[in-house]
Design an enzyme around this catalytic site. Structure first.
Site, PDB file in Angstrom:
ATOM      1  N   GLU A 103       0.822  -1.225   0.000  1.00 27.85           N
ATOM      2  CA  GLU A 103       0.000   0.000   0.000  1.00 27.85           C
ATOM      3  C   GLU A 103       0.852   1.270   0.000  1.00 27.85           C
ATOM      4  O   GLU A 103       1.727   1.434   0.853  1.00 27.85           O
ATOM      5  CB  GLU A 103      -0.919  -0.016   1.238  1.00 27.85           C
ATOM      6  CG  GLU A 103      -1.915   1.125   1.228  1.00 27.85           C
ATOM      7  CD  GLU A 103      -2.922   1.054   2.383  1.00 27.85           C
ATOM      8  OE1 GLU A 103      -3.244  -0.055   2.848  1.00 27.85           O
ATOM      9  OE2 GLU A 103      -3.365   2.126   2.802  1.00 27.85           O
ATOM     10  N   LYS A 120      -7.471  -0.673  11.509  1.00 32.73           N
ATOM     11  CA  LYS A 120      -6.853  -1.095  10.240  1.00 32.73           C
ATOM     12  C   LYS A 120      -5.612  -0.233   9.997  1.00 32.73           C
ATOM     13  O   LYS A 120      -4.571  -0.727   9.562  1.00 32.73           O
ATOM     14  CB  LYS A 120      -7.866  -0.952   9.096  1.00 32.73           C
ATOM     15  CG  LYS A 120      -7.438  -1.621   7.792  1.00 32.73           C
ATOM     16  CD  LYS A 120      -6.622  -0.731   6.883  1.00 32.73           C
ATOM     17  CE  LYS A 120      -6.251  -1.420   5.576  1.00 32.73           C
ATOM     18  NZ  LYS A 120      -5.355  -0.619   4.749  1.00 32.73           N
ATOM     19  N   ASP A 166       3.987 -14.526  11.959  1.00 29.08           N
ATOM     20  CA  ASP A 166       2.657 -14.975  11.560  1.00 29.08           C
ATOM     21  C   ASP A 166       1.666 -13.813  11.703  1.00 29.08           C
ATOM     22  O   ASP A 166       1.155 -13.543  12.785  1.00 29.08           O
ATOM     23  CB  ASP A 166       2.275 -16.162  12.459  1.00 29.08           C
ATOM     24  CG  ASP A 166       0.916 -16.749  12.147  1.00 29.08           C
ATOM     25  OD1 ASP A 166       0.125 -16.097  11.445  1.00 29.08           O
ATOM     26  OD2 ASP A 166       0.636 -17.859  12.625  1.00 29.08           O
ATOM     27  N   HIS A 183      -1.844   9.396  -0.671  1.00 23.59           N
ATOM     28  CA  HIS A 183      -2.108   8.079  -1.232  1.00 23.59           C
ATOM     29  C   HIS A 183      -1.985   8.090  -2.749  1.00 23.59           C
ATOM     30  O   HIS A 183      -1.543   7.142  -3.362  1.00 23.59           O
ATOM     31  CB  HIS A 183      -3.561   7.727  -0.902  1.00 23.59           C
ATOM     32  CG  HIS A 183      -3.702   6.436  -0.183  1.00 23.59           C
ATOM     33  ND1 HIS A 183      -3.335   6.282   1.129  1.00 23.59           N
ATOM     34  CD2 HIS A 183      -4.176   5.241  -0.580  1.00 23.59           C
ATOM     35  CE1 HIS A 183      -3.587   5.049   1.501  1.00 23.59           C
ATOM     36  NE2 HIS A 183      -4.091   4.391   0.476  1.00 23.59           N
TER      37      HIS A 183
HETATM   38  C1  MEV Z   1      -5.846   3.159   5.029  1.00 18.85           C
HETATM   39  O1  MEV Z   1      -5.086   2.014   4.693  1.00 18.85           O
HETATM   40  C2  MEV Z   1      -5.878   3.339   6.530  1.00 18.85           C
HETATM   41  C3  MEV Z   1      -6.756   4.478   7.017  1.00 18.85           C
HETATM   42  O2  MEV Z   1      -8.082   4.302   6.518  1.00 18.85           O
HETATM   43  C4  MEV Z   1      -6.747   4.448   8.513  1.00 18.85           C
HETATM   44  C5  MEV Z   1      -7.688   5.425   9.156  1.00 18.85           C
HETATM   45  O3  MEV Z   1      -8.719   5.778   8.562  1.00 18.85           O
HETATM   46  O4  MEV Z   1      -7.404   5.791  10.312  1.00 18.85           O
HETATM   47  C6  MEV Z   1      -6.268   5.796   6.496  1.00 18.85           C
END
Ligand code: MEV
Length: 459
Positions: free
Chosen positions: A82, A288, A304, A402
């Protein structure tokens, strides 16, 4: 594809499997090369890691910079696909005052499930604990008595288990405790035996599972019950790592060149955090973001990541609603304090960590000496990653960062040549329109509608 041709696939050599796959999936020459070209993970090593190997699958490896953890400098290898993640983690660390961390002893939990040999003995539901019409010898009391027998024999059982892995004991690890609990399940009462083992620098699954399988017959003999599941738990609540740091108003102010004041960024991050506490839909994405960095280092070190993911998310809702793995508040100076705590069952020995050459290289770059040190680094990475995501989404938004790398990929897909990629990407990002149609129209402009030299535009 004819599935018959995959019969006994596991018995074939890698070269034979590659030939079968190439033929059955009608691979062209460049696809065959993708499969057969050996990279940093030799085929022979890959073949010892998983079954039915036909090739290896590379991912980008990058280095996150600026981490100062408990006063020591670290450069941290990340492996993931990513964009922005490595840059964000490095930036979060750069803006921080350095991380202070802690790691528990490496205590893992293994479970044995004990059920009565006579299934009717498990069933709850009548006044004497027996199912209607079942033998009168069956009662819930039997299961409780069995659990008590385990408690009484605990010392001997632990002494026996020490003989199962004397090397682990020699290095200061080994079995530490045995806890038995009667569980009321939808299939009746069962006993959960938890074996706690200090696994030192191993992730622990092999050490624990071996001990559990040796323990099981002893438990059966003691209780007259049937030992069914004998397996590690990935909810490693006794093997947590935590990290904390401060982001000052001044540093945050500088980070946006005063566009959004440091104080304002802190307030917005606190609002974002409160939002994540209040709704699991946001808490999941918040976590995430934490795991973006954590998984990348876990993968780089050959650990792992499924175990880490399972443990992290279970911990996020352990004895509470699903909540963020990090916490934010203001200190008395009005600066932002960030904290993280999660289970991190990581190893430096065993499995891919030891035999994957890139995992070994990652550990060399990290310079960590123990699994606990690795856990402290990874906790700091998770916190930095989460902070950086929050800072981005409460200010400029995530897309500008991004999109920089993504835009380059789109430019390539639209047919941009090496010389054109940067310009096409930059113009798409500036226009906040990153898609193939836009890339193609920019390319047309650049080329003055002249037919492209070399690559074709895919429309
Ligand atoms: C993207 O991989 C992760 C985010 O969505 C985390 C977040 O929203 O805090 C940017």
């Amino acid at each position: 594809m004819n599935k018959e041709n995959f019969a006994g696939f596991y018995k074939k050599s890698i070269a034979e499997r590659q030939r079968i796959a190439a033929r059955e999936f009608a691979m062209n020459d460049s696809e065959k090369t993708l499969l057969t070209k050996e990279g940093p993970l030799p085929f022979e090593v890959a073949n010892r890691l998983i079954e039915n190997v036909i090739g290896t699958y590379p991912l980008p490896m990058g280095l996150a910079t600026n981490f100062v953890i408990d006063g020591k400098d670290y450069i941290v290898p990340f492996v993931l696909e990513e964009p922005s993640v490595v840059a964000a983690a490095s930036n979060g660390a750069k803006l921080s005052c350095g991380f202070t961390t802690k790691a528990d002893d490496p205590i893992m939990i293994g479970q044995v499930q004990l059920v009565s040999e006579n299934p009717s003995e498990n069933v709850i539901g009548t006044s004497n604990g027996n199912p209607a019409g079942s033998p009168s010898t069956a009662s819930n009391g039997n299961v409780t008595n069995a659990a008590l027998k385990i408690v009484t024999a605990k010392k001997e059982l632990l002494e026996f288990l020490k003989t199962v892995d004397p090397i682990l004991v020699k290095f200061g690890g080994g079995p530490k405790d045995l806890i038995s609990t009667v569980l009321k399940t939808e299939r009746g009462e069962m006993i959960e035996v938890q074996l706690l083992v200090d696994v030192r620098d191993a992730m622990g699954a092999n050490a624990i599972n071996t001990m559990l399988e040796k323990l099981a017959p002893k438990l059966e003999e003691l209780t007259g019950m049937d030992a069914r599941l004998k397996i590690i738990s990935n909810l490693a609540i006794y093997r947590k790592a935590s990290a904390t740091t401060v982001w000052t108003k001044e540093m945050l102010n500088e980070s946006t060149k005063g566009e959004v004041k440091g104080e304002e960024i802190i307030e917005r991050i606190l609002d974002a955090y409160a939002f994540a506490v209040a709704t699991p839909f946001r808490a999941t994405t918040h976590n995430k973001g934490v795991m973006n960095g954590i998984d990348a280092v876990v993968i780089a070190t050959g650990n792992d990541f499924r175990a880490i993911e399972a443990g992290a998310h279970a911990y996020a809702c352990y004895q509470r609603n699903y909540t963020p793995l990090t916490k934010y508040y203001k200190n008395k100076n009005g600066d932002l304090v960030g904290e993280i705590e999660l289970p991190l069952a990581l190893g430096l020995v065993g499995g891919a960590t030891k035999i994957h050459p890139m995992a070994q290289l990652s550990l060399k770059i990290l310079g960590v000496k123990t699994a606990q040190e690795l856990a402290r680094v990874i906790a700091s990475v998770g916190l930095s990653q989460n902070f950086a995501a929050l800072r981005a989404i409460v200010t400029a938004g995530i897309q500008s960062g991004h999109m920089k790398l993504h835009a380059k990929n789109i430019a390539v897909q639209a047919g941009a040549t090496e010389k054109e990629i940067d310009e096409v990407a930059q113009r798409m990002v500036e226009a906040r329109e990153v898609n193939q149609g836009k890339a193609e129209s920019i390319l047309k402009e650049i080329r003055g509608n002249a037919p492209p030299k070399g690559k074709m535009i895919i429309s």
